[in-house]
Design a protein around this motif. Structure first.
Motif, PDB file in Angstrom:
ATOM      1  N   ASN A   1      58.055  82.506  51.574  1.00 22.23           N
ATOM      2  CA  ASN A   1      57.993  83.160  50.276  1.00 22.23           C
ATOM      3  C   ASN A   1      59.302  83.870  49.938  1.00 22.23           C
ATOM      4  OD1 ASN A   1      56.675  84.079  47.875  1.00 22.23           O
ATOM      5  ND2 ASN A   1      56.479  86.096  48.813  1.00 22.23           N
ATOM      6  N   ASP A   2      60.095  84.193  50.962  1.00 20.20           N
ATOM      7  CA  ASP A   2      61.329  84.940  50.737  1.00 20.20           C
ATOM      8  C   ASP A   2      62.525  84.044  50.454  1.00 20.20           C
ATOM      9  OD1 ASP A   2      60.054  87.377  51.152  1.00 20.20           O
ATOM     10  OD2 ASP A   2      60.352  87.269  53.311  1.00 20.20           O
ATOM     11  N   THR A   3      62.416  82.745  50.710  1.00 19.06           N
ATOM     12  CA  THR A   3      63.554  81.851  50.510  1.00 19.06           C
ATOM     13  C   THR A   3      63.611  81.384  49.057  1.00 19.06           C
ATOM     14  OG1 THR A   3      62.335  79.849  51.121  1.00 19.06           O
ATOM     15  CG2 THR A   3      63.373  81.096  52.907  1.00 19.06           C
ATOM     16  N   ASP A   4      64.757  80.814  48.675  1.00 26.76           N
ATOM     17  CA  ASP A   4      64.966  80.409  47.284  1.00 26.76           C
ATOM     18  C   ASP A   4      64.829  78.908  47.066  1.00 26.76           C
ATOM     19  OD1 ASP A   4      65.523  83.046  46.551  1.00 26.76           O
ATOM     20  OD2 ASP A   4      67.628  82.839  47.103  1.00 26.76           O
ATOM     21  N   PHE A   5      64.595  78.155  48.142  1.00 21.12           N
ATOM     22  CA  PHE A   5      64.460  76.697  48.037  1.00 21.12           C
ATOM     23  C   PHE A   5      63.184  76.248  48.738  1.00 21.12           C
ATOM     24  CE2 PHE A   5      68.944  77.430  47.492  1.00 21.12           C
ATOM     25  CZ  PHE A   5      69.385  76.447  46.624  1.00 21.12           C
ATOM     26  N   PHE A   6      62.563  75.205  48.188  1.00 19.72           N
ATOM     27  CA  PHE A   6      61.477  74.497  48.850  1.00 19.72           C
ATOM     28  C   PHE A   6      61.911  73.041  49.010  1.00 19.72           C
ATOM     29  CE2 PHE A   6      59.502  77.945  46.443  1.00 19.72           C
ATOM     30  CZ  PHE A   6      58.797  78.599  47.446  1.00 19.72           C
ATOM     31  N   ILE A   7      61.535  72.417  50.115  1.00 18.13           N
ATOM     32  CA  ILE A   7      61.930  71.034  50.363  1.00 18.13           C
ATOM     33  C   ILE A   7      60.842  70.102  49.853  1.00 18.13           C
ATOM     34  CG2 ILE A   7      62.720  69.382  52.069  1.00 18.13           C
ATOM     35  CD1 ILE A   7      64.496  71.906  51.673  1.00 18.13           C
ATOM     36  N   VAL A   8      61.212  69.286  48.884  1.00 14.82           N
ATOM     37  CA  VAL A   8      60.260  68.374  48.252  1.00 14.82           C
ATOM     38  C   VAL A   8      60.105  67.107  49.083  1.00 14.82           C
ATOM     39  CG1 VAL A   8      59.738  67.050  46.167  1.00 14.82           C
ATOM     40  CG2 VAL A   8      60.870  69.280  45.991  1.00 14.82           C
ATOM     41  N   ASP A   9      61.220  66.590  49.613  1.00 11.06           N
ATOM     42  CA  ASP A   9      61.163  65.321  50.333  1.00 11.06           C
ATOM     43  C   ASP A   9      62.230  65.302  51.417  1.00 11.06           C
ATOM     44  OD1 ASP A   9      60.300  62.835  51.035  1.00 11.06           O
ATOM     45  OD2 ASP A   9      61.121  61.786  49.297  1.00 11.06           O
ATOM     46  N   MET A  10      61.941  64.584  52.495  1.00 13.99           N
ATOM     47  CA  MET A  10      62.881  64.390  53.589  1.00 13.99           C
ATOM     48  C   MET A  10      63.066  62.898  53.812  1.00 13.99           C
ATOM     49  SD  MET A  10      62.752  65.974  57.484  1.00 13.99           S
ATOM     50  CE  MET A  10      61.474  64.888  58.156  1.00 13.99           C
ATOM     51  N   GLU A  11      64.290  62.477  54.100  1.00 13.33           N
ATOM     52  CA  GLU A  11      64.599  61.064  54.336  1.00 13.33           C
ATOM     53  C   GLU A  11      64.267  60.211  53.117  1.00 13.33           C
ATOM     54  OE1 GLU A  11      65.947  59.488  57.353  1.00 13.33           O
ATOM     55  OE2 GLU A  11      66.585  61.564  57.449  1.00 13.33           O
ATOM     56  N   TYR A  12      64.718  60.670  51.952  1.00 15.24           N
ATOM     57  CA  TYR A  12      64.471  59.931  50.716  1.00 15.24           C
ATOM     58  C   TYR A  12      65.361  58.690  50.678  1.00 15.24           C
ATOM     59  CZ  TYR A  12      64.318  58.769  45.749  1.00 15.24           C
ATOM     60  OH  TYR A  12      64.175  58.113  44.548  1.00 15.24           O
ATOM     61  N   ALA A  13      64.788  57.563  50.272  1.00 20.65           N
ATOM     62  CA  ALA A  13      65.547  56.314  50.190  1.00 20.65           C
ATOM     63  C   ALA A  13      65.178  55.578  48.905  1.00 20.65           C
ATOM     64  CB  ALA A  13      65.257  55.433  51.394  1.00 20.65           C
ATOM     65  N   GLU A  14      66.221  55.088  48.222  1.00 24.21           N
ATOM     66  CA  GLU A  14      66.019  54.260  47.027  1.00 24.21           C
ATOM     67  C   GLU A  14      67.188  53.290  46.937  1.00 24.21           C
ATOM     68  OE1 GLU A  14      66.271  54.748  42.230  1.00 24.21           O
ATOM     69  OE2 GLU A  14      65.167  56.305  43.315  1.00 24.21           O
ATOM     70  N   GLY A  15      66.916  52.015  47.156  1.00 24.24           N
ATOM     71  CA  GLY A  15      67.985  51.030  47.174  1.00 24.24           C
ATOM     72  C   GLY A  15      68.967  51.343  48.287  1.00 24.24           C
ATOM     73  N   ASN A  16      70.235  51.457  47.953  1.00 24.97           N
ATOM     74  CA  ASN A  16      71.257  51.792  48.952  1.00 24.97           C
ATOM     75  C   ASN A  16      71.450  53.293  49.135  1.00 24.97           C
ATOM     76  OD1 ASN A  16      71.870  49.051  49.449  1.00 24.97           O
ATOM     77  ND2 ASN A  16      73.245  48.993  47.674  1.00 24.97           N
ATOM     78  N   SER A  17      70.724  54.067  48.371  1.00 25.67           N
ATOM     79  CA  SER A  17      70.870  55.523  48.439  1.00 25.67           C
ATOM     80  C   SER A  17      69.974  56.109  49.524  1.00 25.67           C
ATOM     81  CB  SER A  17      70.524  56.157  47.083  1.00 25.67           C
ATOM     82  OG  SER A  17      71.367  55.654  46.072  1.00 25.67           O
TER      83      SER A  17
END
Length: 429
Positions: free
Chosen positions: A128-144
């Motif tokens: 609750n004290d941090t300013d970021f939440f992680i939506v996804d890990m190891e995201y891949a789309e095409g060559n990205s």
């Protein structure tokens, strides 16, 4: 321009996790903070120590459960299937632990750090004290390929009330070698170019698919909140698909997170050559909690002139300021109210005029407070030993001036501690 996120289509595996056949697996994950669950187009994946431990794919009307990849087994066999997850997961965890121990060339080090970042910011007691939440890990789309996709929602009261958020892609690198571009390893330069190409491609599409990407990330964030996979406060824990988050004009930040990086190496300076200015994030003391005021920018033309020192010095000055305010009349602000005096002298050292009650001058007996507390005793002793004169020494003796804007005092406050730090001196030179 404010873009309100639109509700995307519901996926079957989300509904099954929430109330259906997969709900018991969700409860298992909710009670095991070593596991992280991430959604894909028609599947979801569980990670343990950065390794893909279990995957469930939606195939028509059924679900297909996938076990550990062969690379983790090293000749061992699993005598149970992932669908029997209560029996399977402890055994699969052991095999990943063993793989990390015996494998000579693996990449789970960085991936394990990624998962620690997820844990600290999404469902630790301090998320609750941090300013970021992680939506996804190891995201891949095409060559990205991107390590982490983060949603910034500052933890201050005003930001949490406003529902305004932004998105960032975070690249995690561990150690010196990982940041350097080579024929066998993508460094920061390549990752920044891949990020720019990803954003540019989406912006140039017939329908601006960057907006769709951002909407999908907001949807996933809300799904994770709704499933209890992101825990922070009552507001976030009770987010539903209908909850309205607002995203400013679609924009993605690219942020580098360097873990276990040798700070006095020149590797980063060399890698920054040919790059655009780049954002980095530093830790708040120890840990992987992500805070907005720890994001700083390094310009490739002036890699050493970054804001790390300025940010840390600014924080130190703020701490000192609030501490002095708390001390009241016994602090430097209170002492200044006592109003010291100021002598004007001629070229022969004779007093020609005395101005008293100057709020910007401490009385002689209080002038030592003009020095930063950590250096007061050592600097006074050093000046005496080396027979160094203080400014206006004929008035104050072997003590600092009480003038609050004395350049001599400010030089000492900023530089005196560096005299015993050879590395810092060399960097300044």
């Amino acid at each position: 321009m404010i873009q309100k996120c639109k509700r995307s289509r519901d996926t079957r595996h989300f509904n099954e996790l929430k109330t259906g056949k997969l709900h018991s697996l969700l409860e298992y994950v909710q009670n095991d903070d070593t596991l992280d669950l991430d959604f894909r187009e028609n599947s979801f994946t569980l990670y343990y120590r950065g390794g893909e431990i279990l995957k469930v794919e939606n195939i028509g009307e059924s679900f297909e459960w996938r076990n550990l990849n062969e690379e983790y087994l090293h000749g061992d066999k699993l005598d149970c299937n992932a669908e029997q997850f209560e029996e399977y997961l402890p055994k699969a965890k052991h095999l990943i632990d063993k793989h990390i121990y015996i494998a000579t060339k693996i990449h789970l080090g960085e991936k394990e750090i990624q998962q620690l970042v997820v844990k600290e910011n999404n469902y630790s007691p301090f998320s609750n004290d941090t300013d970021f939440f992680i939506v996804d890990m190891e995201y891949a789309e095409g060559n990205s390929r991107f390590d982490l996709i983060a949603l910034r929602w500052d933890s201050n009261v005003d930001a949490r009330k406003s529902n305004n958020v932004s998105l960032a892609i975070i690249e995690v690198k561990q150690g010196i070698k990982s940041i350097m571009s080579s024929s066998v390893s993508p460094g920061l330069r390549k990752h920044q170019r891949d990020f720019n190409a990803f954003v540019e491609k989406k912006r140039k599409a017939k329908k601006n698919t960057l907006e769709a990407f951002c909407d999908d990330m907001l949807k996933i964030f809300k799904q994770k909140c709704e499933l209890g996979l992101i825990k922070a406060n009552d507001k976030i824990n009770n987010i539903t698909q209908e909850f309205d988050l607002q995203l400013t004009t679609p924009h993605l930040d690219f942020i580098c997170l360097l873990a276990n990086f040798k700070d006095n190496s020149r590797a980063l300076d060399r890698e920054l050559i040919g790059m655009e200015e780049c954002k980095f994030i530093s830790s708040s003391y120890m840990g992987y909690g992500l805070y907005a005021n720890h994001v700083f920018t390094i310009h490739p033309k002036y890699p050493n002139m970054n804001t790390i020192y300025k940010d840390s010095e600014r924080q130190r000055q703020q701490d000192l300021y609030y501490h002095q305010k708390h001390l009241g009349n016994s602090g430097i602000f209170g002492l200044a109210k006592n109003e010291g005096y100021w002598n004007f002298m001629d070229e022969h050292g004779n007093v020609t005029k005395t101005v008293s009650k100057c709020k910007f001058i401490l009385k002689s007996e209080d002038s030592i407070c003009n020095l930063y507390p950590d250096i007061r005793d050592t600097s006074i002793k050093y000046f005496k030993q080396q027979d160094i004169s203080w400014w206006r020494q004929e008035e104050d003796g072997y003590y600092p001036s009480g003038h609050l804007t004395s350049s001599q005092n400010h030089c000492l406050n900023h530089l005196f501690a560096l005299r015993t730090n050879p590395s810092a001196v060399k960097q300044i030179i």
